[in-house]
Design an enzyme around this catalytic site. Sequence first.
Site, short mmCIF file in Angstrom:
data_model
loop_
_atom_site.label_atom_id
_atom_site.label_comp_id
_atom_site.label_asym_id
_atom_site.label_seq_id
_atom_site.Cartn_x
_atom_site.Cartn_y
_atom_site.Cartn_z
N HIS A 106 41.42 -14.64 22.26
CA HIS A 106 40.88 -14.71 23.62
C HIS A 106 39.73 -15.71 23.77
O HIS A 106 38.72 -15.43 24.44
CB HIS A 106 40.43 -13.32 24.08
CG HIS A 106 41.55 -12.33 24.22
ND1 HIS A 106 42.82 -12.69 24.61
CD2 HIS A 106 41.59 -10.99 24.02
CE1 HIS A 106 43.59 -11.61 24.65
NE2 HIS A 106 42.87 -10.57 24.29
N HIS A 180 42.81 -9.96 31.97
CA HIS A 180 42.91 -8.90 30.97
C HIS A 180 42.62 -7.52 31.57
O HIS A 180 42.00 -6.66 30.91
CB HIS A 180 41.96 -9.22 29.81
CG HIS A 180 42.38 -8.62 28.51
ND1 HIS A 180 42.29 -7.28 28.23
CD2 HIS A 180 42.92 -9.19 27.41
CE1 HIS A 180 42.73 -7.06 27.01
NE2 HIS A 180 43.13 -8.20 26.49
N GLU A 317 49.46 -8.87 30.50
CA GLU A 317 48.79 -10.17 30.49
C GLU A 317 49.83 -11.28 30.58
O GLU A 317 50.54 -11.53 29.60
CB GLU A 317 47.97 -10.32 29.20
CG GLU A 317 46.96 -9.23 28.98
CD GLU A 317 46.63 -9.03 27.50
OE1 GLU A 317 46.22 -9.99 26.85
OE2 GLU A 317 46.81 -7.91 27.00
C1 BGC Z 1 45.48 -8.05 22.44
C2 BGC Z 1 45.09 -6.93 21.53
C3 BGC Z 1 43.61 -6.85 21.48
C4 BGC Z 1 43.08 -6.65 22.87
C5 BGC Z 1 41.58 -6.63 22.90
C6 BGC Z 1 44.94 -7.77 23.79
O1 BGC Z 1 45.23 -8.81 24.65
O2 BGC Z 1 46.87 -8.24 22.51
O3 BGC Z 1 45.63 -7.12 20.25
O4 BGC Z 1 43.17 -5.82 20.64
O5 BGC Z 1 43.53 -7.67 23.70
O6 BGC Z 1 41.13 -5.96 23.98
#
Ligand code: BGC
Length: 357
Positions: A106, A180, A317
């Site tokens: 991210h 998210h 997402e």
């Molecule tokens: C991911 C997860 C991660 C999470 C964090 C998601 O987008 O796929 O693996 O733990 O984000 O909040």
Amino acid sequence: MDIKKHPFGQIDDTTLVDLYKLTNLNGMAVGITNYGATLVAVTVADRRGNPADVILGYDSLADYINGSNYFGCIAGRYANRIAGGRFELNQIPYLLAQNDGGNHLHGGIRGFGKAVWQAREMENHDSLGLALTYLSQDGEEGYPGNLSITVIYTLTNKNELRIDYNATTDKPTVVNLTNHAYFNLAGAGSGDILDHELMINADRFTPVDASLIPTGELRSVKDTPLDFTRPMIIGARIDQDHEQLLIAKGYDHNWVLKKDTDGPCLAARAFERKSGRTLEVYTTQPGIQFYSGNFMENGIAGKTGQVYHHRGGFCLETQHFPNSPNQPNFPSTILDPGAIYEHTTIYRFSAAGGPPV
Ligand code: BGC
């Protein structure tokens, strides 16, 4: 329709953060802060007309600053994972933060979800909007090129929350932007999401290795617990003894979306029986990460005194596939100077048996 701005807090002496509340003609309301371009609340009626906030989040700016779940934020410059935090572009190697085991997640330690964006209110004929802009510097978190990003949230009177993403660069770079948000259609804080029904418009997914990096294969969902081609209860198969579910401790995978137009296509539909609330997701993106909140710890202090637990929300997402910069067979995430990164995702809310919108 109405848009209101309130102070949400302060980061230092000069950086003020605001919370914007957009309300449409049906009374559906959306809260957005310019910290992380974060969706803070989505309040929408159930089939009896009772409103509830269906997005997980925090009451205070400090909690967003310290939080590690990416609640509602815009993830980037590259949402999801890049293996080893490394990629090569035009024979130049780049090294990014390894903030998820050995991988990059991210956008790194201070991804777009931890940045302060500039906000501009937009009042249109039949909708309200908030345009958020951010300039990500050349070298920020290890990425090449100054990247200029605009994210526009639009609330329509059809109970749609539309997100338009736009970015340009001055050097070749990679970009993958998503929102998210964690949804719980029964209302944030009302328990886990295992009894929601979910359909994902995909007959393939990208299986992952032990560190959640796609292997490169596009695998059929047929005869696996990842088959959501027809609506299925999320909890029905989530704890099955299946290699992919064991790795991710539930669902945390990218599905390869079926597309019938270049415009936004139906990607997923979630339904919660008691409230009758339905969420439909449309997108121009090629993939969607369905994450069932497996890594949420128990006892997160959320909004209005609510406490969130393991699997208390799910994310849908919309995105390019994880680790695309290292997978030449995945759709490209490269953005060159002169080109425009453009994507749209629409979250459409309704309530079965409720008032038509
Ligand atoms: C991911 C997860 C991660 C999470 C964090 C998601 O987008 O796929 O693996 O733990 O984000 O909040």
